[in-house]
Design a protein around this motif. Structure first.
Motif, PDB file in Angstrom:
ATOM      1  N   VAL A  75      41.302  39.053  40.247  1.00 22.56           N
ATOM      2  CA  VAL A  75      40.716  39.923  41.263  1.00 22.56           C
ATOM      3  C   VAL A  75      41.429  39.605  42.570  1.00 22.56           C
ATOM      4  O   VAL A  75      41.791  38.464  42.854  1.00 22.56           O
ATOM      5  N   SER A  78      37.686  37.732  46.875  1.00 22.49           N
ATOM      6  CA  SER A  78      36.425  37.162  46.383  1.00 22.49           C
ATOM      7  C   SER A  78      35.328  38.200  46.289  1.00 22.49           C
ATOM      8  O   SER A  78      34.386  38.062  45.515  1.00 22.49           O
ATOM      9  N   GLU A  80      35.528  40.972  44.910  1.00 26.67           N
ATOM     10  CA  GLU A  80      35.606  41.652  43.631  1.00 26.67           C
ATOM     11  C   GLU A  80      35.240  40.748  42.453  1.00 26.67           C
ATOM     12  O   GLU A  80      35.455  41.119  41.293  1.00 26.67           O
ATOM     13  N   LEU A  81      34.730  39.539  42.750  1.00 26.65           N
ATOM     14  CA  LEU A  81      34.244  38.676  41.656  1.00 26.65           C
ATOM     15  C   LEU A  81      33.130  39.384  40.903  1.00 26.65           C
ATOM     16  O   LEU A  81      32.456  40.263  41.459  1.00 26.65           O
ATOM     17  N   LEU A  86      28.637  36.713  41.985  1.00 30.85           N
ATOM     18  CA  LEU A  86      29.070  36.850  43.363  1.00 30.85           C
ATOM     19  C   LEU A  86      28.069  36.249  44.337  1.00 30.85           C
ATOM     20  O   LEU A  86      28.445  35.527  45.273  1.00 30.85           O
ATOM     21  N   TYR A  89      28.249  32.568  44.316  1.00 26.65           N
ATOM     22  CA  TYR A  89      29.476  32.085  44.944  1.00 26.65           C
ATOM     23  C   TYR A  89      29.356  32.115  46.464  1.00 26.65           C
ATOM     24  O   TYR A  89      29.800  31.196  47.154  1.00 26.65           O
ATOM     25  N   ARG A  96      33.066  26.168  41.248  1.00 23.48           N
ATOM     26  CA  ARG A  96      34.080  26.820  40.422  1.00 23.48           C
ATOM     27  C   ARG A  96      33.577  27.148  39.016  1.00 23.48           C
ATOM     28  O   ARG A  96      34.339  27.663  38.195  1.00 23.48           O
ATOM     29  N   PHE A 106      31.417  31.489  33.318  1.00 24.71           N
ATOM     30  CA  PHE A 106      32.626  31.792  34.069  1.00 24.71           C
ATOM     31  C   PHE A 106      33.195  30.530  34.700  1.00 24.71           C
ATOM     32  O   PHE A 106      32.458  29.655  35.168  1.00 24.71           O
ATOM     33  N   ILE A 108      36.356  29.937  37.676  1.00 21.89           N
ATOM     34  CA  ILE A 108      37.236  30.652  38.602  1.00 21.89           C
ATOM     35  C   ILE A 108      38.181  29.660  39.239  1.00 21.89           C
ATOM     36  O   ILE A 108      37.875  28.470  39.357  1.00 21.89           O
ATOM     37  N   TRP A 119      41.798  35.747  43.061  1.00 26.27           N
ATOM     38  CA  TRP A 119      41.122  34.736  42.249  1.00 26.27           C
ATOM     39  C   TRP A 119      41.409  34.987  40.789  1.00 26.27           C
ATOM     40  O   TRP A 119      41.493  36.126  40.333  1.00 26.27           O
ATOM     41  N   VAL A 121      39.818  34.664  37.233  1.00 27.94           N
ATOM     42  CA  VAL A 121      38.462  34.595  36.653  1.00 27.94           C
ATOM     43  C   VAL A 121      38.604  34.490  35.144  1.00 27.94           C
ATOM     44  O   VAL A 121      39.313  35.288  34.518  1.00 27.94           O
TER      45      VAL A 121
END
Length: 411
Positions: A75, A78, A80-81, A86, A89, A96, A106, A108, A119, A121
């Motif tokens: 992505v 950040s 677009e995580l 999101l 985060y 992470r 997940f 990252i 990032w 992912v």
């Protein structure tokens, strides 16, 4: 059940079981921590490897390359995580590793130093090998713990039988010992450890106790014969003299005093010998106090004449003590005798009842607890008070002394 009430064998088994469970829990935690750490390191290695490939592709083409692994994606910022991680985060930007929805997981990794940059992912839920086998691992750990626990209990049982059982047997033997039924010796197991030393020490102690009992029995037997025989001779001689004709009045009075004192001393000897034995046949019964006090005052009258003392006797006829008659006579004779012996000249000895106590009150110097002789030593009174649960008290003031004992009023 309280710890102090547990048997030694149960304590050993409980300690071994607790220690085993503690060690099993500790190493199970270590094993789980290592498993999760290894799995996380594996994912981090995969992310770093993919990040290197992405950096090479970006350097060559200016674009991030598509990952060959379907679980990996890039992505550009950040924001677009994945939506499911999101928010977490944004609250913890240093984290992470995240847990998503529907069991997804997940990892990252930033591809640039800029926090708002690209990032990498990785959705690794399909690669969580340990999670899939976690139930089996727990079963293995639980089974191993149970096996080790059983082995620990068996070891504790063996140790308890080899150590605690001899101690338990010794404790039972000692609890059932009677002074007149001591064993010749405790069974020796041939052990050289502390239990063998304890058994040997107990055997030495039993031997010394047996010797002491033998000496005590020999003493009481000899004292009984050597003391009662001359007292019987004195009484018989006094009775023969009493039957003589034309005895002076003064001699008759002194002869009566000899007879009374000999009888009193004979009873005292019998009482003290009974106290010296482990079992006594002295029977407690209600004894009226007043008649016995009057008899004792007559017996102790020479002290009154010698010191010109007066007696105030204020004791109701119905007051009594539940004691053996000889014991009550010794106690009262000692207390009255002390009051007469240590009383001041021309003083008054007041014998009365105060709040259910028989009190002997006189003006005198403090009573000498170390005085000796029947009727004057208080050590005998204290021994009798302890043996027959007599509430005996002595209160001293500057010029007065009050001795008292608890009494029972008999209707």
């Amino acid at each position: 059940m309280r710890w102090n009430n547990l048997k030694l064998r149960n304590r050993l088994m409980l300690v071994f079981a607790s220690y085993c469970l503690l060690i099993a829990a500790l190493f199970s935690l270590y094993a789980l921590a290592v498993a999760y750490s290894v799995e996380d390191e594996f994912f981090q290695a995969m992310l770093k490897q993919e990040a290197q490939r992405q950096h090479r592709a970006y350097a060559e083409t200016g674009k991030w390359a598509a990952s060959a692994d379907q679980g990996f994606s890039v992505v550009v910022s950040s924001a677009e995580l994945p939506a499911e991680i999101l928010q977490e985060y944004l609250q913890r930007p240093q984290r992470r590793e995240f847990t998503g929805l529907a069991g997804r997981h997940f990892h990252i990794l930033p591809l640039s130093a800029d926090a708002n940059g690209a990032w990498l992912v990785a959705e690794v839920s399909e690669k969580l090998v340990f999670r899939r086998m976690r139930a089996s691992v727990f079963d293995i750990l639980l089974g191993s713990t149970l096996v080790v626990l059983v082995l620990a209990l068996l070891l504790a049982w063996w140790l308890a039988n080899s150590t605690a059982r001899p101690l338990t047997q010794l404790a039972k033997i000692m609890a059932n010992l009677q002074p007149d039924q001591l064993p010749s010796a405790l069974a020796q197991s041939g052990r050289l450890d502390e239990i063998g030393v304890l058994t040997g020490g107990l055997n030495d102690l039993i031997a010394r106790i047996q010797q002491f009992i033998e000496r005590e029995q020999e003493f009481t037997r000899d004292a009984s014969h050597e003391l009662r025989t001359p007292l019987s001779v004195i009484r018989c001689a006094a009775e023969q003299i009493a039957h003589m004709q034309n005895l002076p009045a003064a001699a008759s009075a002194q002869l009566e005093l000899i007879q009374s004192s000999a009888l009193q001393l004979q009873q005292t000897v019998m009482t003290l010998l009974s106290l010296a034995r482990e079992s006594t046949q002295l029977i407690a019964q209600p004894i009226l106090v007043l008649p016995m006090l009057e008899q004792i005052i007559v017996e102790q009258s020479p002290w009154l004449d010698r010191k010109s003392m007066q007696i105030e006797l204020d004791v109701a006829p119905q007051f009594a003590l539940i004691l053996p008659e000889n014991v009550l006579h010794i106690v009262l004779a000692n207390l009255v005798g002390n009051a007469f012996q240590h009383g001041a000249f021309n003083s008054t000895v007041h014998i009365f009842v105060d709040q259910a106590r028989l009190c002997i009150h006189n003006q005198q110097l403090p009573v000498g607890a170390g005085s000796v002789g029947f009727g004057f030593g208080l050590s005998i009174v204290r021994r009798l008070a302890k043996r027959f649960a007599i509430d005996f008290r002595i209160e001293h003031t500057r010029d007065k002394t009050k001795a008292s004992i608890a009494i029972l009023e008999v209707p």
